[in-house]
Scaffold this active site. Sequence first.
Site, PDB file in Angstrom:
ATOM      1  CE  LYS A 191      -2.637  -0.728   3.696  1.00 39.33           C
ATOM      2  NZ  LYS A 191      -3.761  -0.513   4.647  1.00 39.33           N
ATOM      3  CE  LYS A 234      -2.017   4.362   4.811  1.00 38.16           C
ATOM      4  NZ  LYS A 234      -3.110   4.261   5.800  1.00 38.16           N
TER       5      LYS A 234
HETATM    6  N1  C2G Z   1     -10.387   6.934   9.024  1.00 39.10           N
HETATM    7  C1  C2G Z   1     -11.398   7.822   9.348  1.00 39.10           C
HETATM    8  N2  C2G Z   1     -11.100   9.105   9.625  1.00 39.10           N
HETATM    9  C2  C2G Z   1      -9.809   9.532   9.598  1.00 39.10           C
HETATM   10  C3  C2G Z   1      -8.767   8.629   9.280  1.00 39.10           C
HETATM   11  C4  C2G Z   1      -9.084   7.319   8.991  1.00 39.10           C
HETATM   12  O1  C2G Z   1     -12.591   7.441   9.380  1.00 39.10           O
HETATM   13  N3  C2G Z   1      -9.564  10.844   9.885  1.00 39.10           N
HETATM   14  C5  C2G Z   1     -10.763   5.549   8.703  1.00 39.10           C
HETATM   15  C6  C2G Z   1     -10.390   5.157   7.279  1.00 39.10           C
HETATM   16  O2  C2G Z   1     -11.382   5.607   6.363  1.00 39.10           O
HETATM   17  C7  C2G Z   1     -10.348   3.626   7.373  1.00 39.10           C
HETATM   18  C8  C2G Z   1      -9.871   3.396   8.827  1.00 39.10           C
HETATM   19  O3  C2G Z   1     -10.050   4.648   9.533  1.00 39.10           O
HETATM   20  O4  C2G Z   1     -11.661   3.082   7.213  1.00 39.10           O
HETATM   21  C9  C2G Z   1      -8.417   2.974   8.902  1.00 39.10           C
HETATM   22  O5  C2G Z   1      -7.650   3.962   8.223  1.00 39.10           O
HETATM   23  P1  C2G Z   1      -6.168   3.527   7.705  1.00 39.10           P
HETATM   24  O6  C2G Z   1      -5.451   2.872   8.817  1.00 39.10           O
HETATM   25  O7  C2G Z   1      -5.595   4.694   7.002  1.00 39.10           O
HETATM   26  O8  C2G Z   1      -6.571   2.394   6.670  1.00 39.10           O
HETATM   27  P2  C2G Z   1      -6.190   2.310   5.114  1.00 39.10           P
HETATM   28  O9  C2G Z   1      -4.749   2.487   4.909  1.00 39.10           O
HETATM   29  O10 C2G Z   1      -7.159   3.167   4.399  1.00 39.10           O
HETATM   30  O11 C2G Z   1      -6.428   0.740   4.847  1.00 39.10           O
HETATM   31  O12 C2G Z   1      -8.029  -3.054   2.519  1.00 39.10           O
HETATM   32  C10 C2G Z   1      -8.322  -1.761   3.001  1.00 39.10           C
HETATM   33  C11 C2G Z   1      -7.092  -1.061   3.511  1.00 39.10           C
HETATM   34  O13 C2G Z   1      -6.346  -1.885   4.381  1.00 39.10           O
HETATM   35  C12 C2G Z   1      -7.520   0.231   4.201  1.00 39.10           C
END
Ligand code: C2G
Length: 132
Positions: free
Chosen positions: A44, A46
């Site tokens: 990803k 990340k």
């Molecule tokens: N999130 C949120 N508000 C934020 C930051 C994050 O609602 N200010 C939510 C994201 O939309 C996601 C969850 O928190 O649903 C986790 O965010 P991340 O850890 O950034 O996940 P991500 O990298 O988007 O991974 O297969 C799907 C991926 O693994 C998603």
Amino acid sequence: MKKVITYGTFDLLHVGHINLLRRARELGDYLVVALSSDEFNAIKNKKAYYPYEDRKIILEAIKYVDEVIPEYTWEQKIDDVKNHNIDVFVMGDDWKGKFDFLKDYCEVVYLSRTEGISTTKIKCDLKAKDSE
Ligand code: C2G
């Protein structure tokens, strides 16, 4: 028992994550979090500050979270939904539409993101403070 699943990296845990996890849990009786492995984070593009094992311990300490499983690939979601008898798939709406293929297997819900906070913002703000 109505089972909910959500996916993510959940690094440097913040209120946006907690707001998502709380609302996801409120959609059922049991919340499974599929936590991105360090290897999947590399896919990803990340780089989490905390390694998988620490992020897992932190998530398991949250009262809204009932179970944490690893997320290794983009392709595992259908199997996860089947194998864990999931009723509802939840993601933040930055992913809106991306996982609609799961509608053949469970309910798909996109929840509004929490504005003004993100792991990236935390890292940038801390870096800026360091250089003050
Ligand atoms: N999130 C949120 N508000 C934020 C930051 C994050 O609602 N200010 C939510 C994201 O939309 C996601 C969850 O928190 O649903 C986790 O965010 P991340 O850890 O950034 O996940 P991500 O990298 O988007 O991974 O297969 C799907 C991926 O693994 C998603």
